[in-house]
Design an enzyme around this catalytic site. Structure first.
Site, PDB file in Angstrom:
ATOM      1  N   LYS A  22      -5.090   3.294   3.743  1.00  0.00           N
ATOM      2  CA  LYS A  22      -3.729   3.643   4.193  1.00  0.00           C
ATOM      3  C   LYS A  22      -2.692   2.975   3.300  1.00  0.00           C
ATOM      4  O   LYS A  22      -1.721   3.616   2.879  1.00  0.00           O
ATOM      5  CB  LYS A  22      -3.528   3.166   5.620  1.00  0.00           C
ATOM      6  CG  LYS A  22      -2.067   3.147   6.083  1.00  0.00           C
ATOM      7  CD  LYS A  22      -1.891   2.661   7.500  1.00  0.00           C
ATOM      8  CE  LYS A  22      -1.834   1.189   7.633  1.00  0.00           C
ATOM      9  NZ  LYS A  22      -0.536   0.549   7.295  1.00  0.00           N
ATOM     10  N   ASN A  23      -2.935   1.703   2.964  1.00  0.00           N
ATOM     11  CA  ASN A  23      -1.916   0.954   2.218  1.00  0.00           C
ATOM     12  C   ASN A  23      -1.922   1.254   0.726  1.00  0.00           C
ATOM     13  O   ASN A  23      -1.114   0.698  -0.009  1.00  0.00           O
ATOM     14  CB  ASN A  23      -2.051  -0.544   2.499  1.00  0.00           C
ATOM     15  CG  ASN A  23      -1.661  -0.862   3.934  1.00  0.00           C
ATOM     16  OD1 ASN A  23      -1.086  -0.010   4.637  1.00  0.00           O
ATOM     17  ND2 ASN A  23      -1.982  -2.044   4.394  1.00  0.00           N
ATOM     18  N   ARG A  94       8.550   1.581   8.807  1.00  0.00           N
ATOM     19  CA  ARG A  94       9.400   0.722   7.990  1.00  0.00           C
ATOM     20  C   ARG A  94       8.925   0.654   6.553  1.00  0.00           C
ATOM     21  O   ARG A  94       9.688   0.404   5.658  1.00  0.00           O
ATOM     22  CB  ARG A  94       9.472  -0.675   8.583  1.00  0.00           C
ATOM     23  CG  ARG A  94       8.124  -1.376   8.580  1.00  0.00           C
ATOM     24  CD  ARG A  94       8.265  -2.833   8.714  1.00  0.00           C
ATOM     25  NE  ARG A  94       9.255  -3.389   7.863  1.00  0.00           N
ATOM     26  CZ  ARG A  94       9.109  -3.610   6.546  1.00  0.00           C
ATOM     27  NH1 ARG A  94       8.014  -3.216   5.933  1.00  0.00           N
ATOM     28  NH2 ARG A  94      10.082  -4.145   5.840  1.00  0.00           N
ATOM     29  N   CYS A 118       9.388  -5.271  13.177  1.00  0.00           N
ATOM     30  CA  CYS A 118       8.341  -4.657  14.002  1.00  0.00           C
ATOM     31  C   CYS A 118       7.636  -5.806  14.724  1.00  0.00           C
ATOM     32  O   CYS A 118       8.061  -6.954  14.659  1.00  0.00           O
ATOM     33  CB  CYS A 118       7.368  -3.894  13.115  1.00  0.00           C
ATOM     34  SG  CYS A 118       6.500  -4.983  12.005  1.00  0.00           S
ATOM     35  N   ARG A 123      10.426  -8.644   8.943  1.00  0.00           N
ATOM     36  CA  ARG A 123      10.136  -7.776   7.789  1.00  0.00           C
ATOM     37  C   ARG A 123      11.379  -7.596   6.902  1.00  0.00           C
ATOM     38  O   ARG A 123      11.908  -6.521   6.740  1.00  0.00           O
ATOM     39  CB  ARG A 123       9.599  -6.414   8.238  1.00  0.00           C
ATOM     40  CG  ARG A 123       8.462  -6.448   9.222  1.00  0.00           C
ATOM     41  CD  ARG A 123       7.169  -7.037   8.729  1.00  0.00           C
ATOM     42  NE  ARG A 123       6.484  -6.269   7.722  1.00  0.00           N
ATOM     43  CZ  ARG A 123       5.622  -5.284   7.971  1.00  0.00           C
ATOM     44  NH1 ARG A 123       5.401  -4.926   9.211  1.00  0.00           N
ATOM     45  NH2 ARG A 123       5.017  -4.653   7.000  1.00  0.00           N
ATOM     46  N   PRO A 124      11.929  -8.685   6.369  1.00  0.00           N
ATOM     47  CA  PRO A 124      13.102  -8.568   5.485  1.00  0.00           C
ATOM     48  C   PRO A 124      12.764  -7.786   4.205  1.00  0.00           C
ATOM     49  O   PRO A 124      11.586  -7.604   3.877  1.00  0.00           O
ATOM     50  CB  PRO A 124      13.433 -10.022   5.159  1.00  0.00           C
ATOM     51  CG  PRO A 124      12.192 -10.778   5.409  1.00  0.00           C
ATOM     52  CD  PRO A 124      11.449 -10.060   6.474  1.00  0.00           C
ATOM     53  N   LEU A 127      13.589  -9.130  -1.236  1.00  0.00           N
ATOM     54  CA  LEU A 127      12.906  -9.138  -2.542  1.00  0.00           C
ATOM     55  C   LEU A 127      12.953  -7.745  -3.183  1.00  0.00           C
ATOM     56  O   LEU A 127      13.073  -7.614  -4.413  1.00  0.00           O
ATOM     57  CB  LEU A 127      11.456  -9.601  -2.381  1.00  0.00           C
ATOM     58  CG  LEU A 127      11.282 -10.993  -1.757  1.00  0.00           C
ATOM     59  CD1 LEU A 127       9.810 -11.337  -1.611  1.00  0.00           C
ATOM     60  CD2 LEU A 127      11.997 -12.047  -2.583  1.00  0.00           C
ATOM     61  N   ASP A 306      -4.243  -8.795   7.430  1.00  0.00           N
ATOM     62  CA  ASP A 306      -4.549  -7.585   8.219  1.00  0.00           C
ATOM     63  C   ASP A 306      -5.908  -7.654   8.896  1.00  0.00           C
ATOM     64  O   ASP A 306      -6.249  -6.765   9.680  1.00  0.00           O
ATOM     65  CB  ASP A 306      -4.493  -6.339   7.321  1.00  0.00           C
ATOM     66  CG  ASP A 306      -3.079  -6.061   6.865  1.00  0.00           C
ATOM     67  OD1 ASP A 306      -2.905  -5.256   5.937  1.00  0.00           O
ATOM     68  OD2 ASP A 306      -2.144  -6.676   7.411  1.00  0.00           O
ATOM     69  N   ARG A 398      -2.359   4.742  13.842  1.00  0.00           N
ATOM     70  CA  ARG A 398      -1.540   4.753  12.614  1.00  0.00           C
ATOM     71  C   ARG A 398      -2.415   4.441  11.404  1.00  0.00           C
ATOM     72  O   ARG A 398      -2.126   4.836  10.290  1.00  0.00           O
ATOM     73  CB  ARG A 398      -0.440   3.693  12.700  1.00  0.00           C
ATOM     74  CG  ARG A 398       0.735   4.017  13.569  1.00  0.00           C
ATOM     75  CD  ARG A 398       1.762   2.920  13.529  1.00  0.00           C
ATOM     76  NE  ARG A 398       1.958   2.459  12.160  1.00  0.00           N
ATOM     77  CZ  ARG A 398       2.280   1.204  11.839  1.00  0.00           C
ATOM     78  NH1 ARG A 398       2.416   0.299  12.772  1.00  0.00           N
ATOM     79  NH2 ARG A 398       2.451   0.855  10.572  1.00  0.00           N
TER      80      ARG A 398
HETATM   81  C1  EPZ Z   1       2.047  -4.705   3.162  1.00  0.00           C
HETATM   82  O1  EPZ Z   1       3.206  -4.944   3.936  1.00  0.00           O
HETATM   83  C2  EPZ Z   1       1.091  -3.946   4.073  1.00  0.00           C
HETATM   84  N1  EPZ Z   1       1.690  -2.671   4.475  1.00  0.00           N
HETATM   85  C3  EPZ Z   1       0.798  -4.787   5.310  1.00  0.00           C
HETATM   86  O2  EPZ Z   1      -0.164  -4.072   6.086  1.00  0.00           O
HETATM   87  C4  EPZ Z   1       0.174  -6.114   4.860  1.00  0.00           C
HETATM   88  O3  EPZ Z   1      -0.019  -6.932   5.984  1.00  0.00           O
HETATM   89  C5  EPZ Z   1       1.115  -6.816   3.874  1.00  0.00           C
HETATM   90  O4  EPZ Z   1       1.414  -5.936   2.770  1.00  0.00           O
HETATM   91  C6  EPZ Z   1       0.512  -8.101   3.322  1.00  0.00           C
HETATM   92  O5  EPZ Z   1      -0.700  -7.830   2.685  1.00  0.00           O
HETATM   93  C7  EPZ Z   1       1.641  -1.628   3.617  1.00  0.00           C
HETATM   94  O6  EPZ Z   1       1.149  -1.739   2.507  1.00  0.00           O
HETATM   95  C8  EPZ Z   1       2.225  -0.326   4.094  1.00  0.00           C
HETATM   96  P1  EPZ Z   1       4.791  -8.109   2.051  1.00  0.00           P
HETATM   97  P2  EPZ Z   1       4.552  -5.507   3.220  1.00  0.00           P
HETATM   98  O7  EPZ Z   1       6.033  -7.553   1.457  1.00  0.00           O
HETATM   99  O8  EPZ Z   1       4.698  -4.852   1.892  1.00  0.00           O
HETATM  100  C9  EPZ Z   1       7.968 -11.329   3.454  1.00  0.00           C
HETATM  101  C10 EPZ Z   1      -1.089  -3.134   8.022  1.00  0.00           C
HETATM  102  O9  EPZ Z   1      -1.516  -3.643   9.078  1.00  0.00           O
HETATM  103  N2  EPZ Z   1       8.948 -10.529   2.692  1.00  0.00           N
HETATM  104  O10 EPZ Z   1       3.715  -8.605   1.147  1.00  0.00           O
HETATM  105  O11 EPZ Z   1       5.658  -5.420   4.176  1.00  0.00           O
HETATM  106  C11 EPZ Z   1       7.507 -10.584   4.699  1.00  0.00           C
HETATM  107  O12 EPZ Z   1       8.415 -10.785   5.763  1.00  0.00           O
HETATM  108  C12 EPZ Z   1       0.199  -3.647   7.415  1.00  0.00           C
HETATM  109  O13 EPZ Z   1      -1.652  -2.203   7.389  1.00  0.00           O
HETATM  110  C13 EPZ Z   1      10.230 -11.049   2.506  1.00  0.00           C
HETATM  111  O14 EPZ Z   1      10.554 -12.139   2.979  1.00  0.00           O
HETATM  112  O15 EPZ Z   1       4.129  -7.040   3.025  1.00  0.00           O
HETATM  113  C14 EPZ Z   1       6.178 -11.211   4.979  1.00  0.00           C
HETATM  114  O16 EPZ Z   1       6.367 -12.419   5.684  1.00  0.00           O
HETATM  115  C15 EPZ Z   1       0.838  -4.748   8.240  1.00  0.00           C
HETATM  116  N3  EPZ Z   1      11.135 -10.293   1.828  1.00  0.00           N
HETATM  117  C16 EPZ Z   1       5.628 -11.502   3.582  1.00  0.00           C
HETATM  118  O17 EPZ Z   1       6.759 -11.469   2.699  1.00  0.00           O
HETATM  119  C17 EPZ Z   1      10.825  -9.073   1.290  1.00  0.00           C
HETATM  120  O18 EPZ Z   1      11.691  -8.443   0.644  1.00  0.00           O
HETATM  121  C18 EPZ Z   1       4.595 -10.487   3.108  1.00  0.00           C
HETATM  122  O19 EPZ Z   1       5.220  -9.224   3.100  1.00  0.00           O
HETATM  123  C19 EPZ Z   1       9.514  -8.578   1.488  1.00  0.00           C
HETATM  124  C20 EPZ Z   1       8.591  -9.323   2.183  1.00  0.00           C
END
Ligand code: EPZ
Length: 427
Positions: A22-23, A94, A118, A123-124, A127, A306, A398
């Site tokens: 999915k990801n 999102r 969520c 989920r800021p 970055l 995950d 999902r």
């Molecule tokens: C992706 O989410 C995945 N989703 C998530 O899978 C997965 O848990 C995550 O990566 C970590 O591996 C998809 O690929 C669709 P991040 P993403 O940006 O991109 C913080 C599932 O269950 N952050 O690496 O949102 C954020 O808040 C889902 O399939 C900022 O602070 O993950 C988090 O604490 C859940 N600012 C951390 O970084 C930003 O601009 C990791 O987020 C972006 C992120």
């Protein structure tokens, strides 16, 4: 609202085929928008997961033509004519935030509503926005909307955290930027490698995915092509944990064993047997797992966040104590109250869960709060004595295609029921 009914206590035995990740599919679908030619893109064997349907609705609203041929998807995105992602669709998922990169790159403009948080945290997207600004985007945030515009030019983009989504968004934007972009401290997840391989298949020139430095040479014309994403490592890991928690034996075929190495390493430490044979991974457990202390989630190749809820559900039944610390998201423990309803003994100290293993869990009525928490509840229900009901399974669907069918194929007693609406009393 549909629910799962589970009769627990039966060891699983069998083989699970794992669908495409999915990801990977979601950023790849967003990346298909970069193809301005009339040639079609074929994505092979795409499961129609809830999130995939949501993303396809967005692509269609933006002007893409989407057709299904068997299990394949055919996409034609030459006639992209809308830069505003509909609010209702943006809020539904999102992670559509990584549509910013391709829309900005292709149309020079993008408008989205703020994706919001969520169940697993705020989920800021700072970055993402800072990185796009480094590529020359002018970004305005007003009244809950984000508008970005401008012609992008290649640049060095250091990420303060290896965000998966931000890395993907920037890769997608940089394909259209003039000149070379270097993303530093990039995420190293396999889904990033999948996205690079897909984009290069349709004419991009990207290298370094899987490492913390990714180079994108922008300005190439993209075209059609066909691609199949990796098997879903989180779904595969969920089935392997189902073997461990039910004291059974499960083989996931056509997986990528190295994507599962950190999980199988922990399962071996907990006393399960692990066998790898080419692309097949088998986990079997004759008795209770031993407790694991010091598990921490982290960016790849660390333990995947995950799989944290699913491992925690397994350790609730282990012999001895365990600790799991969640280092990626700030509130990813909504499965704890639900597991406690089944008799689990878990305390939360900040981001660390302290688990006291119990001999057995009891079936209960529990509620899925998010995708992976829901999967964890299914695992606990499979091992619990008696019947469980898992509500709000839309979260689970999902990201898991044919989940009950695959589990039932390995001996689980699980069925999906549409909850009967309360008949309106005849006045
Ligand atoms: C992706 O989410 C995945 N989703 C998530 O899978 C997965 O848990 C995550 O990566 C970590 O591996 C998809 O690929 C669709 P991040 P993403 O940006 O991109 C913080 C599932 O269950 N952050 O690496 O949102 C954020 O808040 C889902 O399939 C900022 O602070 O993950 C988090 O604490 C859940 N600012 C951390 O970084 C930003 O601009 C990791 O987020 C972006 C992120």
């Amino acid at each position: 609202m549909a629910k799962y009914l589970v009769q627990g206590g039966l060891p699983l035995a069998g083989t699970a085929r794992v669908h495409g990740a999915k990801n990977s599919i979601l950023p790849v679908l967003a990346g298909s928008l970069l193809n301005g030619s009339k040639e079609k893109i074929r994505l092979k064997e795409v499961p129609l997961l809830g999130d995939v349907r949501a993303m396809l609705s967005i692509l269609t609203r933006l002007g893409a033509q989407v057709d299904r041929e068997g299990a394949d998807l055919l996409l034609q995105t030459g006639a992209l004519d809308c830069y505003h992602v509909p609010d209702v669709l943006m809020r539904e998922m999102r992670s559509s935030i990584f549509l910013m990169g391709p829309l900005l790159g292709r149309l020079g403009r993008v408008r989205i509503c703020y994706p919001g948080g969520c169940a697993i945290g705020k989920r800021p997207i700072n970055l993402h926005l800072e990185g796009l600004q480094r590529l020359g985007a002018i970004i305005e945030e007003r009244d809950g909307y984000i508008e970005a515009r401008g012609r992008l030019r290649g640049s060095e983009v250091p990420l303060v955290y290896p965000s998966v989504g931000a890395t993907e968004n920037l890769m997608l934007a940089a394909v259209c930027a003039r000149g070379e972009t270097v993303i530093q401290n990039a995420a190293c997840e396999p889904e990033i490698v999948d996205l690079q391989n897909f984009l290069n298949t349709i004419g991009a020139r990207i290298s370094g995915a899987g490492s913390s430095m990714i180079k994108i040479r922008g300005g190439t014309e993209l075209r059609g092509g066909s691609y199949r994403v990796f098997p879903d490592r989180i779904v595969a890991g969920t089935f392997l944990l189902a073997a461990a928690v039910t004291r059974g034996t499960v083989t996931v075929e056509e997986s990528v064993p190295e994507h599962l190495a950190v999980l199988t390493g922990f399962l071996k430490r907990a006393g399960a047997d692990v066998a790898v044979n080419g692309s097949a991974v088998t986990v079997s457990a004759a008795g209770r797992l031993k407790g694991l202390s010091g598990v921490e989630t982290g960016p790849y190749p660390g333990f995947p966040t995950d799989l944290q809820p699913q491992l925690l559900a397994c350790l609730a039944l282990a012999e001895g104590d365990s600790t799991i610390t969640e280092r990626v998201f700030n509130t990813r423990f909504h499965h704890l109250p639900e597991l406690r309803k089944m008799g689990a003994k878990i305390e939360l100290h900040g981001h660390r869960a302290a688990i006291r293993g119990v001999e057995g869990l009891n079936g209960a009525v529990v509620r899925a709060t998010d995708l992976r928490a829901g999967a964890a509840l299914v695992l606990a229900a499979l091992a619990a004595a008696g019947e469980s009901e898992i509500l709000e399974i839309k979260h689970i669907e999902r990201g898991y295609d044919r989940f009950p069918e695959t589990l039932a194929g390995m001996g689980a007693r699980i069925s999906r029921e549409e909850a009967v609406r309360e008949e309106a009393s005849l006045g």
